[in-house]
Design a protein around this motif. Structure first.
Motif, mmCIF file in Angstrom:
data_model
loop_
_atom_site.group_PDB
_atom_site.id
_atom_site.type_symbol
_atom_site.label_atom_id
_atom_site.label_comp_id
_atom_site.label_asym_id
_atom_site.label_seq_id
_atom_site.Cartn_x
_atom_site.Cartn_y
_atom_site.Cartn_z
ATOM 1 N N THR A 16 86.284 49.794 -17.583
ATOM 2 C CA THR A 16 85.953 49.882 -15.945
ATOM 3 C C THR A 16 84.557 50.365 -15.749
ATOM 4 O O THR A 16 83.907 49.855 -14.590
ATOM 5 C CB THR A 16 87.249 50.607 -15.580
ATOM 6 O OG1 THR A 16 88.461 50.046 -15.913
ATOM 7 C CG2 THR A 16 87.099 50.574 -13.842
ATOM 8 N N ASP A 39 93.135 44.255 -14.806
ATOM 9 C CA ASP A 39 94.102 45.290 -15.369
ATOM 10 C C ASP A 39 95.017 45.645 -14.320
ATOM 11 O O ASP A 39 94.541 46.130 -13.302
ATOM 12 C CB ASP A 39 93.246 46.365 -15.722
ATOM 13 C CG ASP A 39 93.922 47.687 -16.310
ATOM 14 O OD1 ASP A 39 95.121 47.391 -16.514
ATOM 15 O OD2 ASP A 39 93.249 48.438 -16.861
ATOM 16 N N SER A 43 92.043 49.969 -11.770
ATOM 17 C CA SER A 43 91.024 51.072 -11.584
ATOM 18 C C SER A 43 89.719 50.247 -11.081
ATOM 19 O O SER A 43 88.881 50.698 -10.097
ATOM 20 C CB SER A 43 90.609 51.346 -13.039
ATOM 21 O OG SER A 43 91.616 52.022 -13.521
ATOM 22 N N ASP A 83 87.125 42.752 -15.650
ATOM 23 C CA ASP A 83 87.464 43.983 -16.323
ATOM 24 C C ASP A 83 88.967 43.601 -16.964
ATOM 25 O O ASP A 83 89.841 43.170 -16.060
ATOM 26 C CB ASP A 83 87.652 45.339 -15.266
ATOM 27 C CG ASP A 83 88.243 46.671 -16.058
ATOM 28 O OD1 ASP A 83 87.861 46.737 -17.134
ATOM 29 O OD2 ASP A 83 88.655 47.475 -15.301
HETATM 30 MG MG LIG Z 1 89.932 50.479 -17.327
#
Ligand SMILES: [Mg+2]
Ligand SMILES: Nc1ncnc2c1ncn2[C@@H]1O[C@H](COP(=O)(O)OP(=O)(O)OP(=O)(O)O)[C@@H](O)[C@H]1O
Length: 230
Positions: A16, A39, A43, A83
């Motif tokens: 991230t 994800d 994040s 990500d």
């Molecule tokens: Mg991450």
């Protein structure tokens, strides 16, 4: 459209962090960028929310990565940064399949280096260019890499795994700039952290240009040989 997928099944490798800094760097350079948070931890979404008035276009994979990428293509996005979660679940596999280039962050040390194998295997199976980025490294002294970084690089090179020639050091700036709603390149452009991200970005740009040229050459050769056969 160029797709940079940041992946490693090792939790906390820096996926991230690198994704957010790279995307913000490219955005600040004037490129039309899109980030995709693949994800469920969210994040990257959080980093983007903290950017306040200057968020990057963000998509999630809730309705499928292919849909998110198709919409980015329609919107004329130049660079997509994905990500991913610290797993090898299907969304990660899809993100690797969709990548122009896969970046695999790894902290120096055997646990992260071992975890690199799963991502490398998937990228190789899908014929995707990839490179490991050594992250959270001890800072260089007198321009020399710390022994743990040099050993990690040598190990990866022995395994035939491409490695980014620079390093991303362990610097508080990588965390506190994101927490303050910016990236190192934006809020502290003269910092060592910004210089490291710039070097990584330039390497990514160069690699992607070479990858795209190779595809164009292959397509030109294919059309030439088809022409010969006709
Ligand atoms: Mg991450
Ligand atoms: N180069 C760095 N210097 C200092 N701190 C870092 C660096 N890279 C990552 N960190 C810190 O390490 C922690 C893990 O980083 P990050 O969340 O980016 O990893 P991740 O691979 O995305 O983790 P996850 O697998 O849980 O998604 C965070 O607290 C982050 O701020």
């Amino acid at each position: 459209m160029n797709v940079i997928t940041v992946a490693s099944r090792k939790g906390g490798a820096g996926k991230t962090t690198l994704c957010a800094h790279l995307a913000a760097f490219a955005h600040a350079k004037g490129h039309k960028c899109q980030i995709v948070d693949g994800d469920p931890q969210g994040s990257l979404t959080l980093c983007n929310q903290l950017r306040g008035d200057d968020p990057l276009p963000l998509a999630t994979c809730e309705r499928g990565l292919d849909r998110a990428l198709a919409m980015a293509q329609v919107a004329g996005i130049e660079w997509v940064f994905i990500d991913t979660s610290p797993t090898m679940w299907v969304v990660v596999q899809e993100a690797i399949r969709s990548a122009t280039l896969v970046l695999i962050p790894a902290r120096p040390g055997f646990l992260d280096l071992d975890a690199v194998r799963a991502t490398v295997k998937t990228a190789r199976e899908r014929n995707k260019p990839y490179a490991v980025v050594l992250n959270a490294c001890p800072v260089k002294r007198d321009e020399r890499e710390a022994p743990t970084v040099a050993q990690s690089r040598a190990f990866l090179e022995r395994e035939g795994v491409p490695v980014f020639a620079g390093q991303i050091s362990h610097r508080a700036a990588f965390t506190f700039t994101l927490a303050a709603g910016a990236s190192a390149g934006e809020s502290e452009p003269a910092s060592l952290a910004a210089a490291e991200i710039e070097k990584l970005w330039l390497a990514v740009e160069r690699s992607v240009a070479a990858i795209n040229n190779a595809y164009a050459d292959a397509a030109a050769i294919a059309s030439l040989t088809q022409g010969q056969a006709a």
